[in-house]
Design a protein around this motif. Structure first.
Motif, short mmCIF file in Angstrom:
data_model
loop_
_atom_site.label_atom_id
_atom_site.label_comp_id
_atom_site.label_asym_id
_atom_site.label_seq_id
_atom_site.Cartn_x
_atom_site.Cartn_y
_atom_site.Cartn_z
N THR A 1 -4.57 7.01 -3.13
CA THR A 1 -5.36 7.43 -1.97
C THR A 1 -6.17 6.28 -1.38
N PRO A 2 -6.90 5.49 -2.20
CA PRO A 2 -7.57 4.32 -1.62
C PRO A 2 -6.59 3.32 -1.00
N ALA A 3 -5.39 3.22 -1.58
CA ALA A 3 -4.38 2.32 -1.01
C ALA A 3 -3.97 2.81 0.38
N ASP B 1 -5.73 8.39 -7.83
CA ASP B 1 -7.00 7.69 -7.66
C ASP B 1 -6.81 6.24 -7.24
N ILE B 2 -5.57 5.76 -7.32
CA ILE B 2 -5.22 4.44 -6.78
C ILE B 2 -4.49 4.59 -5.45
N CYS C 1 0.83 -1.21 0.00
CA CYS C 1 0.00 0.00 0.00
C CYS C 1 0.86 1.26 0.00
N VAL D 1 -5.84 4.65 2.48
CA VAL D 1 -6.95 4.40 3.41
C VAL D 1 -7.05 2.91 3.73
N GLY D 2 -7.01 2.09 2.68
CA GLY D 2 -7.10 0.65 2.90
C GLY D 2 -5.94 0.10 3.70
#
Length: 225
Positions: A135-137, A132-133, A122, A139-140
């Motif tokens: 930021t979710p990484a 866009d990849i 991550c 958070v995840g």
């Protein structure tokens, strides 16, 4: 450019209050790192020294991550926005990943460091993938490296007694507060329960409290003896 950022809608004295609170959190992280190193210097057991080094590195890297994010949010020019976000968020996630690695190495080895590996992946996505990849990484990754160790300590508390259970309880509470600090303020702001000022203060307060409880639980655990 002092205190010019995406948070321009937060007026004085709110902005100064947030910056001051952020600095308290950062200084607190560095103090925890120093105190942990002091205890490490008094410990002769090799495994305990390595364990305490991991806790100290967690607090140090977490503190630097928050420092970069503070600069990103309240002082940096727009041209550095993406770079500073990736660096600050990456350091924050790296701190939690170091903590998870320490847990998987010295406390609970059954996970075979899988959680730490996910954290590293991550971090790499956050650093090099499109936003866009990335930021979710981020958070995840934060969810994974806090929630899964949380369940590890739930298990440890359930099967343990005495001082081990007590320290596990501190760690569990600290993890809960840190997890809430990561997402709670943003969620409450989005839902309209908090304004921008209090959503920021919410996260800072919970981060500091969680960091203190978590570090106390780790440093006072039998593994650190």
């Amino acid at each position: 450019m002092l205190l010019i950022s995406d948070y321009d809608d937060i007026i004085e004295p709110g902005r100064t209050l947030i910056v001051g609170s952020f600095l308290v959190l950062i200084i607190g992280a560095f103090l925890i790192a120093i105190l942990t190193l002091v205890k490490r210097g008094k410990t002769e057991v090799k495994a305990s020294r390595a364990y305490l080094l991991g806790i100290s590195l967690f607090a140090t890297v977490f503190g630097f991550g928050r420092l970069v994010l503070l600069y990103h949010d309240y002082a940096a020019p727009d041209v550095l926005d993406d770079l500073l976000y990736r660096v600050g968020a990456g350091l924050s996630l790296a701190g939690f990943t170091i903590l998870t690695f320490t847990i998987e190495t010295f406390i609970f080895t059954r996970t075979k460091k899988v959680i730490s590996i996910i954290g590293v992946i991550c971090i790499l996505l956050l650093a090099f993938a499109p936003k866009d990849i990335g930021t979710p990484a981020f958070v995840g990754g934060n969810i994974i490296v806090t929630v899964l160790p949380f369940f590890i300590y739930i298990y440890i508390a359930r099967i343990s007694t005495g001082i081990v259970r007590k320290q596990a309880a501190f760690i569990i509470l600290g993890m809960i507060m840190l997890f809430i600090s990561l997402l709670g303020g943003a969620v409450l702001y989005t839902m309209g329960f908090l304004d921008r000022l209090w959503s920021q203060l919410f996260g800072i307060i919970f981060s500091l409290a969680g960091l203190i409880l978590l570090s106390y639980g780790f440093v006072k655990s039998p593994t650190a003896a």
